[in-house]
Design a protein around this motif. Structure first.
Motif, mmCIF file in Angstrom:
data_model
loop_
_atom_site.group_PDB
_atom_site.id
_atom_site.type_symbol
_atom_site.label_atom_id
_atom_site.label_comp_id
_atom_site.label_asym_id
_atom_site.label_seq_id
_atom_site.Cartn_x
_atom_site.Cartn_y
_atom_site.Cartn_z
ATOM 1 N N PRO A 151 0.821 -1.225 0.000
ATOM 2 C CA PRO A 151 0.000 0.000 0.000
ATOM 3 C C PRO A 151 0.851 1.270 0.000
ATOM 4 O O PRO A 151 0.484 2.250 -0.671
ATOM 5 C CB PRO A 151 -0.816 -0.122 1.295
ATOM 6 C CG PRO A 151 -0.828 -1.572 1.606
ATOM 7 C CD PRO A 151 0.477 -2.097 1.137
ATOM 8 N N THR A 152 1.949 1.260 0.724
ATOM 9 C CA THR A 152 2.806 2.446 0.745
ATOM 10 C C THR A 152 3.442 2.683 -0.618
ATOM 11 O O THR A 152 3.547 3.836 -1.077
ATOM 12 C CB THR A 152 3.904 2.286 1.809
ATOM 13 O OG1 THR A 152 3.300 2.013 3.082
ATOM 14 C CG2 THR A 152 4.730 3.542 1.917
ATOM 15 N N TYR A 153 3.849 1.615 -1.295
ATOM 16 C CA TYR A 153 4.443 1.759 -2.627
ATOM 17 C C TYR A 153 3.424 2.334 -3.606
ATOM 18 O O TYR A 153 3.747 3.223 -4.406
ATOM 19 C CB TYR A 153 4.955 0.412 -3.117
ATOM 20 C CG TYR A 153 5.681 0.485 -4.445
ATOM 21 C CD1 TYR A 153 7.041 0.706 -4.498
ATOM 22 C CD2 TYR A 153 4.986 0.340 -5.657
ATOM 23 C CE1 TYR A 153 7.710 0.775 -5.701
ATOM 24 C CE2 TYR A 153 5.642 0.419 -6.867
ATOM 25 C CZ TYR A 153 7.008 0.642 -6.885
ATOM 26 O OH TYR A 153 7.665 0.720 -8.082
ATOM 27 N N VAL A 154 2.193 1.839 -3.555
ATOM 28 C CA VAL A 154 1.148 2.349 -4.454
ATOM 29 C C VAL A 154 0.892 3.821 -4.171
ATOM 30 O O VAL A 154 0.755 4.646 -5.096
ATOM 31 C CB VAL A 154 -0.136 1.515 -4.300
ATOM 32 C CG1 VAL A 154 -1.281 2.138 -5.097
ATOM 33 C CG2 VAL A 154 0.104 0.078 -4.738
ATOM 34 N N LEU A 155 0.824 4.185 -2.898
ATOM 35 C CA LEU A 155 0.592 5.590 -2.537
ATOM 36 C C LEU A 155 1.734 6.478 -3.005
ATOM 37 O O LEU A 155 1.504 7.551 -3.590
ATOM 38 C CB LEU A 155 0.413 5.696 -1.019
ATOM 39 C CG LEU A 155 0.249 7.107 -0.456
ATOM 40 C CD1 LEU A 155 -1.019 7.758 -1.006
ATOM 41 C CD2 LEU A 155 0.220 7.077 1.068
ATOM 42 N N PHE A 156 2.965 6.043 -2.785
ATOM 43 C CA PHE A 156 4.111 6.847 -3.207
ATOM 44 C C PHE A 156 4.197 6.949 -4.726
ATOM 45 O O PHE A 156 4.628 7.978 -5.256
ATOM 46 C CB PHE A 156 5.399 6.245 -2.645
ATOM 47 C CG PHE A 156 5.657 6.578 -1.209
ATOM 48 C CD1 PHE A 156 4.619 6.922 -0.365
ATOM 49 C CD2 PHE A 156 6.941 6.549 -0.687
ATOM 50 C CE1 PHE A 156 4.838 7.232 0.966
ATOM 51 C CE2 PHE A 156 7.183 6.851 0.637
ATOM 52 C CZ PHE A 156 6.120 7.195 1.469
ATOM 53 N N ALA A 157 3.799 5.887 -5.434
ATOM 54 C CA ALA A 157 3.821 5.934 -6.896
ATOM 55 C C ALA A 157 2.812 6.946 -7.429
ATOM 56 O O ALA A 157 3.072 7.644 -8.420
ATOM 57 C CB ALA A 157 3.534 4.551 -7.465
ATOM 58 N N ASP A 163 11.587 6.319 -6.695
ATOM 59 C CA ASP A 163 12.882 6.628 -7.306
ATOM 60 C C ASP A 163 13.372 8.031 -6.969
ATOM 61 O O ASP A 163 14.149 8.634 -7.724
ATOM 62 C CB ASP A 163 12.833 6.461 -8.829
ATOM 63 C CG ASP A 163 12.790 5.004 -9.241
ATOM 64 O OD1 ASP A 163 13.149 4.136 -8.420
ATOM 65 O OD2 ASP A 163 12.377 4.712 -10.388
ATOM 66 N N THR A 164 12.935 8.559 -5.851
ATOM 67 C CA THR A 164 13.442 9.841 -5.350
ATOM 68 C C THR A 164 13.889 9.659 -3.908
ATOM 69 O O THR A 164 13.519 8.694 -3.233
ATOM 70 C CB THR A 164 12.373 10.943 -5.425
ATOM 71 O OG1 THR A 164 11.290 10.618 -4.539
ATOM 72 C CG2 THR A 164 11.845 11.093 -6.844
ATOM 73 N N LEU A 165 14.677 10.603 -3.433
ATOM 74 C CA LEU A 165 15.128 10.537 -2.050
ATOM 75 C C LEU A 165 13.971 10.732 -1.072
ATOM 76 O O LEU A 165 14.047 10.278 0.077
ATOM 77 C CB LEU A 165 16.206 11.603 -1.809
ATOM 78 C CG LEU A 165 17.081 11.431 -0.566
ATOM 79 C CD1 LEU A 165 17.821 10.109 -0.609
ATOM 80 C CD2 LEU A 165 18.053 12.594 -0.435
ATOM 81 N N GLY A 166 12.899 11.365 -1.529
ATOM 82 C CA GLY A 166 11.732 11.543 -0.671
ATOM 83 C C GLY A 166 11.094 10.231 -0.269
ATOM 84 O O GLY A 166 10.452 10.142 0.788
ATOM 85 N N ALA A 167 11.249 9.200 -1.097
ATOM 86 C CA ALA A 167 10.686 7.898 -0.746
ATOM 87 C C ALA A 167 11.336 7.324 0.496
ATOM 88 O O ALA A 167 10.713 6.560 1.240
ATOM 89 C CB ALA A 167 10.854 6.930 -1.920
#
Length: 301
Positions: A151-157, A163-167
């Motif tokens: 779920p976190t990956y989907v939200l961040f995408a 692929d950013t430092l913010g992740a």
């Protein structure tokens, strides 16, 4: 008929005789050891934990021909910096180190601000649903991190952080453990100090920043240590969310660097020294505050 005996005048006591008591017989003094008896137990334990770090440091300076010798030698016959030279020449470790420092600094600052504010609110402020909200925050600690990755990956995408430092930064802005730690420390402080500040005309915000936070330095230092350890050594989530080499953190960069080359132990140990040394220095600086928080000693005097 009885004759009274003459009363002789008493000699006045000297001041020294009246004040100074007679000397007591000297007793045999016990010779006190210059160290505690616990040190006899803690010293071997400390040596056991210290040996792997010493071996890692020595291996980073050991020539490649001596590392695989059998039986292995604890102290190398000669020292070389070839491992560090290869590390800085063939990898972007300085970039990885800079990215990790950025992630850790942002994580520490945000933890200290957000967790202290939330912890103080749960400890002192009265509002509807306070206890239920705190239990909900604690319940998130029991959720395995692996269940939240997809779920976190989907939200961040969707918000464009992959692929950013913010992740690597956003998951470390706050934590349930940090809120719990700060709340428990604030509960250990006497509420009379805050009431005295309000009587003197301070608002709740002024009381928090001028009275409560200075007393919470041990808890803040401990929270900073835990946050630094977690964000600095985080590998699983950056491995999933970051594929851009320019956004690699130190642990992610060393993992990929090791996978792309054969096992060069002096080079790998040099990378581990670079990754571990800042943590050791930080802990040595803040260890007194860490111990003070573990005993919840908020006040002195």
């Amino acid at each position: 008929m009885s004759v009274d005996a003459p009363v002789l005048p008493r000699r006045p006591l000297d001041t020294a005789e009246a004040v100074v008591s007679p000397p007591r017989p000297a007793r045999g003094r016990r010779r006190r050891l210059p160290f505690s008896a616990w040190h006899l137990l803690l010293l071997p334990v400390a040596v056991v934990f210290l040996v792997p770090f010493v071996e890692m440091f020595l291996t980073s300076f050991t020539p490649a021909g001596e590392i695989n010798k059998f039986p292995p030698a604890f102290f190398p016959s000669s020292l070389t910096t070839a491992g560090y030279e290869k590390l800085f020449a063939e990898s972007d470790i300085l970039l990885w180190l800079a990215n990790t420092v950025i992630v850790s600094i942002v994580a520490i600052v945000s933890h200290l601000v957000l967790c202290s504010l939330a912890g103080y609110g749960f400890a002192r402020l009265r509002f509807p649903g306070r206890d239920i909200g705190f239990l909900a925050v604690l319940a998130t600690i029991m959720i395995p991190t692996q269940l939240l990755m997809i779920p976190t990956y989907v939200l961040f995408a969707r918000v464009g952080l992959i692929d950013t430092l913010g992740a690597a930064i956003v998951p470390w802005l706050a934590s349930a453990f940090g809120i719990f730690l700060m709340r428990q420390f604030f509960l250990s402080l006497p509420v009379e100090l805050e009431e005295a500040g309000m009587i003197d005309g301070c608002t709740r915000v002024q009381v928090f920043f001028r009275i409560v936070l200075p007393l919470a330095r041990p808890a803040l230092a401990t929270l900073a240590i835990f946050t630094l350890l977690g964000s600095w050594n985080d590998l699983v989530w950056p491995l999933i969310a970051i594929n851009d080499a320019q956004a690699f953190t130190l642990q992610l960069g060393l993992t990929n660097f090791q996978g792309n080359r054969r096992t060069d132990w002096s080079l790998l140990m040099a990378g581990n020294v670079v990754a571990t040394l800042p943590l050791i220095v930080f802990f040595l600086v803040a260890q007194k505050q860490f111990v003070a928080t573990m005993t919840f000693s908020g006040l002195k005097g």
